[in-house]
Design a protein around this motif. Structure first.
Motif, PDB file in Angstrom:
ATOM      1  N   ALA A  15       0.270  -1.161   0.269  1.00  0.00           N
ATOM      2  CA  ALA A  15      -0.027  -0.085   0.186  1.00  0.00           C
ATOM      3  C   ALA A  15       0.817   1.472   0.087  1.00  0.00           C
ATOM      4  N   THR A  16       2.172   1.170   0.598  1.00  0.00           N
ATOM      5  CA  THR A  16       2.686   2.265   0.463  1.00  0.00           C
ATOM      6  C   THR A  16       3.502   2.221  -0.999  1.00  0.00           C
ATOM      7  N   ASP A  17       3.484   2.104  -1.668  1.00  0.00           N
ATOM      8  CA  ASP A  17       4.122   2.085  -2.892  1.00  0.00           C
ATOM      9  C   ASP A  17       3.751   0.796  -4.283  1.00  0.00           C
ATOM     10  N   VAL A  18       2.493   1.235  -4.384  1.00  0.00           N
ATOM     11  CA  VAL A  18       1.429   1.038  -5.102  1.00  0.00           C
ATOM     12  C   VAL A  18       1.918   1.067  -6.877  1.00  0.00           C
ATOM     13  N   GLY A  19       1.886   0.003  -7.328  1.00  0.00           N
ATOM     14  CA  GLY A  19       2.259  -0.561  -8.993  1.00  0.00           C
ATOM     15  C   GLY A  19       1.427   0.988  -9.664  1.00  0.00           C
ATOM     16  N   PRO A  20       1.263   0.977 -11.332  1.00  0.00           N
ATOM     17  CA  PRO A  20       0.355   1.587 -12.013  1.00  0.00           C
ATOM     18  C   PRO A  20      -0.237   0.855 -12.123  1.00  0.00           C
ATOM     19  N   ALA A  21      -0.746  -0.479 -11.860  1.00  0.00           N
ATOM     20  CA  ALA A  21      -2.041  -1.562 -12.970  1.00  0.00           C
ATOM     21  C   ALA A  21      -3.061  -0.722 -12.259  1.00  0.00           C
ATOM     22  N   GLY A  22      -3.307  -1.016 -10.532  1.00  0.00           N
ATOM     23  CA  GLY A  22      -4.627  -0.024 -10.371  1.00  0.00           C
ATOM     24  C   GLY A  22      -4.127   1.059  -9.525  1.00  0.00           C
ATOM     25  N   GLY A  23      -3.454   1.714  -9.426  1.00  0.00           N
ATOM     26  CA  GLY A  23      -3.487   3.554  -9.289  1.00  0.00           C
ATOM     27  C   GLY A  23      -3.406   3.585  -8.087  1.00  0.00           C
ATOM     28  N   SER A  24      -3.631   4.349  -7.872  1.00  0.00           N
ATOM     29  CA  SER A  24      -3.323   4.872  -6.210  1.00  0.00           C
ATOM     30  C   SER A  24      -4.305   4.886  -5.339  1.00  0.00           C
ATOM     31  N   PRO A  25      -5.236   4.210  -4.423  1.00  0.00           N
ATOM     32  CA  PRO A  25      -6.302   4.701  -3.944  1.00  0.00           C
ATOM     33  C   PRO A  25      -6.329   5.587  -2.878  1.00  0.00           C
ATOM     34  N   SER A  26      -7.224   6.581  -2.753  1.00  0.00           N
ATOM     35  CA  SER A  26      -7.270   7.187  -1.195  1.00  0.00           C
ATOM     36  C   SER A  26      -6.961   7.526  -0.389  1.00  0.00           C
ATOM     37  N   PRO A  27      -6.410   8.658   0.602  1.00  0.00           N
ATOM     38  CA  PRO A  27      -5.476   8.078   1.512  1.00  0.00           C
ATOM     39  C   PRO A  27      -6.648   7.215   2.844  1.00  0.00           C
ATOM     40  N   THR A  28      -8.387   8.191   2.629  1.00  0.00           N
ATOM     41  CA  THR A  28      -9.142   8.432   3.525  1.00  0.00           C
ATOM     42  C   THR A  28      -9.181   6.365   3.380  1.00  0.00           C
ATOM     43  N   ARG A  29      -9.513   5.976   2.447  1.00  0.00           N
ATOM     44  CA  ARG A  29      -9.508   4.109   2.192  1.00  0.00           C
ATOM     45  C   ARG A  29      -8.065   3.720   2.846  1.00  0.00           C
ATOM     46  N   VAL A  30      -7.100   3.844   2.866  1.00  0.00           N
ATOM     47  CA  VAL A  30      -5.569   3.257   2.834  1.00  0.00           C
ATOM     48  C   VAL A  30      -5.754   3.286   4.562  1.00  0.00           C
ATOM     49  N   GLU A  31      -6.108   4.216   4.985  1.00  0.00           N
ATOM     50  CA  GLU A  31      -6.782   4.535   6.410  1.00  0.00           C
ATOM     51  C   GLU A  31      -7.242   3.331   7.025  1.00  0.00           C
ATOM     52  N   ALA A  32      -8.234   3.248   6.368  1.00  0.00           N
ATOM     53  CA  ALA A  32      -9.455   2.567   6.791  1.00  0.00           C
ATOM     54  C   ALA A  32      -8.880   1.135   6.566  1.00  0.00           C
ATOM     55  N   PHE A  33      -8.540   0.604   5.392  1.00  0.00           N
ATOM     56  CA  PHE A  33      -7.588  -0.504   5.683  1.00  0.00           C
ATOM     57  C   PHE A  33      -6.510  -0.891   6.662  1.00  0.00           C
ATOM     58  N   ASP A  34      -5.997   0.469   6.963  1.00  0.00           N
ATOM     59  CA  ASP A  34      -4.617   0.558   8.244  1.00  0.00           C
ATOM     60  C   ASP A  34      -5.241  -0.012   9.779  1.00  0.00           C
ATOM     61  N   GLN A  35      -6.310   0.681   9.934  1.00  0.00           N
ATOM     62  CA  GLN A  35      -7.000  -0.153  10.881  1.00  0.00           C
ATOM     63  C   GLN A  35      -7.752  -1.110  11.033  1.00  0.00           C
ATOM     64  N   ARG A  36      -8.174  -1.474  10.016  1.00  0.00           N
ATOM     65  CA  ARG A  36      -9.224  -2.988  10.045  1.00  0.00           C
ATOM     66  C   ARG A  36      -7.760  -3.870  10.668  1.00  0.00           C
ATOM     67  N   ALA A  37      -6.572  -3.046   9.861  1.00  0.00           N
ATOM     68  CA  ALA A  37      -5.360  -4.655   9.226  1.00  0.00           C
ATOM     69  C   ALA A  37      -4.691  -4.543  10.961  1.00  0.00           C
ATOM     70  N   ALA A  38      -4.375  -3.917  11.430  1.00  0.00           N
ATOM     71  CA  ALA A  38      -4.614  -3.897  13.021  1.00  0.00           C
ATOM     72  C   ALA A  38      -4.905  -4.247  13.428  1.00  0.00           C
ATOM     73  N   GLN A  39      -6.386  -4.210  13.251  1.00  0.00           N
ATOM     74  CA  GLN A  39      -7.706  -4.995  14.361  1.00  0.00           C
ATOM     75  C   GLN A  39      -7.361  -6.494  14.048  1.00  0.00           C
ATOM     76  N   VAL A  40      -6.960  -7.148  12.866  1.00  0.00           N
ATOM     77  CA  VAL A  40      -7.543  -8.580  12.367  1.00  0.00           C
ATOM     78  C   VAL A  40      -5.320  -9.143  13.111  1.00  0.00           C
ATOM     79  N   ALA A  41      -4.430  -7.986  12.952  1.00  0.00           N
ATOM     80  CA  ALA A  41      -3.137  -8.521  13.169  1.00  0.00           C
ATOM     81  C   ALA A  41      -3.206  -8.843  14.858  1.00  0.00           C
ATOM     82  N   GLU A  42      -3.738  -8.010  15.802  1.00  0.00           N
ATOM     83  CA  GLU A  42      -3.855  -7.849  17.110  1.00  0.00           C
ATOM     84  C   GLU A  42      -4.646  -9.228  17.820  1.00  0.00           C
ATOM     85  N   ALA A  43      -5.495  -9.424  16.905  1.00  0.00           N
ATOM     86  CA  ALA A  43      -6.350 -10.211  17.283  1.00  0.00           C
ATOM     87  C   ALA A  43      -6.155 -12.027  17.244  1.00  0.00           C
TER      88      ALA A  43
END
Length: 316
Positions: free
Chosen positions: A20-48
């Motif tokens: 997510a910090t270095d996304v290639g050209p295939a899909g373009g860069s997701p919005s910062p809001t979407r990346v933040e939402a992913f990070d929050q969910r990913a942190a919850q998954v990792a902690e669980a």
């Protein structure tokens, strides 16, 4: 399962990208809001993520029990037979059991094994239905008629033939194959079946089902993903620090981009998409995307950002 509008199709394209910090050209860069939402969910998954002791001491395979040992050189018919489990044996399959052990990167484990006969019974899922006008076995003509139909310009083969031929087992040997497990890639005892129609043997893992520890249940919070984020369905390939995962996306989704967050103990994956604004068929596609980690995956589990479940290697 009552989901009549949900169909499953195989992807036609391989989209590539990075973490997510270095996304290639295939899909373009997701919005910062979407990346933040992913990070929050990913942190919850990792902690669980709290697997039991068997995750590090037992045998938890992250691949299915049937493994291809190389490029089989599939044709449409032989691939259909492999997926369906259609086999016929031209040699005797020994019923005797043998001893063996699994070699993990961090040690060895001796477990009960099944005989070649038991492995073959697990491998063989029955016979294909006979196809009208075609031989049931390779090389044997159908009595009473040809295997092709005449057309206005003469004899021509049918373009709509149904796969109906089994794979022929000509030899069986005992060996070991690399398998991704909870403890990294291990050498697992297997029965290797030589197949007349394929370029490489088909391996059936020889570990007795009673000795296999199941994958832990999902641990993620039971709530939907934020809009524009999608789940990972399985692992298509692992090559050092490169992961190819298959995302579950809509038929009209665009901007399909992998999102990855890695920690020393786990890697969490998912994806970002742009939803279609007009009408679209309710169709789920499995879309492969590739992400590059900061370090080789090693024995770290890859967790889906939606369910928190560890991903297994997709059947080949």
């Amino acid at each position: 399962m009552n989901r009549p509008a949900l169909l499953l199709v195989l992807p036609l394209l391989l989209l590539t990208g990075c973490a997510a910090t270095d996304v290639g050209p295939a899909g373009g860069s997701p919005s910062p809001t979407r990346v933040e939402a992913f990070d929050q969910r990913a942190a919850q998954v990792a902690e669980a993520w709290r697997p039991g002791p068997d995750w590090r001491t037992g045998y938890v395979p992250l691949e299915g029990p049937t493994v291809l040992t190389g490029d089989p050189g599939f044709t449409p018919e032989t691939e259909a037979a492999f997926r369906a489990g259609w086999y016929r044996a031209q040699v005797g399959i020994p019923p005797t059991r043998v001893g063996g052990e699994i070699q993990f990167p961090d040690g060895r484990l001796t477990l009960p094994l099944v005989s070649a006969a038991e492995a073959y019974r697990q491998l063989d899922q029955g016979d294909p239905l006979p196809c009208p006008g075609r031989p049931k076995r390779p090389g044997r003509p159908t009595p009473g008629g040809p295997t092709v139909e005449p057309g206005p310009d003469g004899w021509a083969t049918s373009s709509t033939q149904t796969a109906c031929l089994p794979l022929t087992v000509t030899a069986v040997t005992f060996g070991a194959v690399p398998v991704r497990t909870s403890r990294g890639v291990a050498q697992v005892p297997a029965w290797l079946f030589t197949i007349k129609e394929l370029a490489t043997p088909v391996a059936r893992l020889a570990v007795a089902p009673s000795a296999v520890t199941p994958v832990p249940e999902p641990t993620a919070p039971a709530r939907p993903l934020p809009d524009g984020l999608v789940a990972a369905q399985d692992l298509a390939a692992v090559d050092g620090a490169r992961l190819t995962v298959r995302l579950g996306v809509g038929a009209c989704d665009t901007g399909i981009t992998p999102l990855v967050r890695e920690r020393p103990d786990v890697v969490v994956v998912g994806g970002s998409v742009t939803r279609a604004t007009g009408e679209c068929i309710a169709l789920l596609k499995l879309e492969p995307v590739t992400a590059t980690l900061a370090a080789p995956l090693g024995s770290r589990p890859v967790l889906d950002v939606f369910t928190g479940a560890p991903l297994s290697i997709a059947p080949r």
